[in-house]
Design an enzyme around this catalytic site. Sequence first.
Site, PDB file in Angstrom:
ATOM      1  N   HIS A   1      -0.528   6.848   5.130  1.00  0.00           N
ATOM      2  CA  HIS A   1      -1.421   7.289   4.032  1.00  0.00           C
ATOM      3  C   HIS A   1      -1.405   8.798   3.820  1.00  0.00           C
ATOM      4  CE1 HIS A   1      -2.605   3.189   4.459  1.00  0.00           C
ATOM      5  NE2 HIS A   1      -3.264   3.400   5.571  1.00  0.00           N
TER       6      HIS A   1
ATOM      7  N   GLN B   1       0.831  -1.200   0.000  1.00  0.00           N
ATOM      8  CA  GLN B   1       0.000   0.000   0.000  1.00  0.00           C
ATOM      9  C   GLN B   1       0.866   1.251   0.000  1.00  0.00           C
ATOM     10  OE1 GLN B   1      -3.382  -0.494   2.467  1.00  0.00           O
ATOM     11  NE2 GLN B   1      -4.354   1.358   1.785  1.00  0.00           N
ATOM     12  N   ASP B   2       1.256   1.759   1.172  1.00  0.00           N
ATOM     13  CA  ASP B   2       2.230   2.855   1.157  1.00  0.00           C
ATOM     14  C   ASP B   2       3.432   2.465   2.001  1.00  0.00           C
ATOM     15  OD1 ASP B   2       0.954   3.201   3.611  1.00  0.00           O
ATOM     16  OD2 ASP B   2       0.796   5.372   3.446  1.00  0.00           O
ATOM     17  N   PRO B   3       4.542   3.203   1.896  1.00  0.00           N
ATOM     18  CA  PRO B   3       5.773   2.779   2.574  1.00  0.00           C
ATOM     19  C   PRO B   3       5.622   2.778   4.096  1.00  0.00           C
ATOM     20  CG  PRO B   3       6.233   4.453   0.894  1.00  0.00           C
ATOM     21  CD  PRO B   3       4.750   4.402   1.067  1.00  0.00           C
TER      22      PRO B   3
END
Length: 226
Positions: A134, A63-65
């Site tokens: 996010h 998804q995101d880092p």
Amino acid sequence: MSAPLTWHDVIGNEKEQPYFLDTLAYVAKERQAGKTIYPPQQDVFNAFRYTELADIKVVILGQDPYHGPNQAHGLSFSVQPGIPAPPSLVNMYKELASDIPDFQHPNHGCLISWAKQGVLLLNTVLTVERGNAHSHANLGWETFTDKVIAAINEHRSGVVFLLWGSHAQKKGYFIDANKHHVLKAPHPSPLSAHRGFFGCQHFSKANTLLEKQGIAPINWTPELPQ
């Protein structure tokens, strides 16, 4: 024989698109304002650096880092050498230990050796502000990574996509399942792993699908870069 297509061939034009330039400008401005943005600038595009388009065997969508210090380095689920494996990766190792007979449980969380074997470790958002999950969603990264997935879908065949959790599954909904292999399971995070990630056997299934195509399987035991 024509040379195999590269990332530059299929997504090079994205770098000139307004949405992409806007995204890079926003991230650069945040860094200049003194905010800590992960991963470090030189690591943002590591997934593409380690795994060329023609070499992809498996895609694992994140998804995101990671948004903690020294974790993210541009590969989904992976952390920099010397950093303990985060909870989702711990659960991936648990599944590997039950799924792959000769899996050696590593004492690190660095997955560069997977990437170098053809596992594209792609986050759908490529940057994040420290401590703020996010925070860089909906800037434009999703448009870029949609183009990346579309390019793999179009220009490659027989790739194994591992889609864990609803976010990855939505992202991969347009992958042609007649041309590629799409395996779905809940996310390996502690919140959802017990709903069916444990026992999904995606790692051995991916290797079986590769071997059926005459492609060398992945050695899923992560090895630190020499």
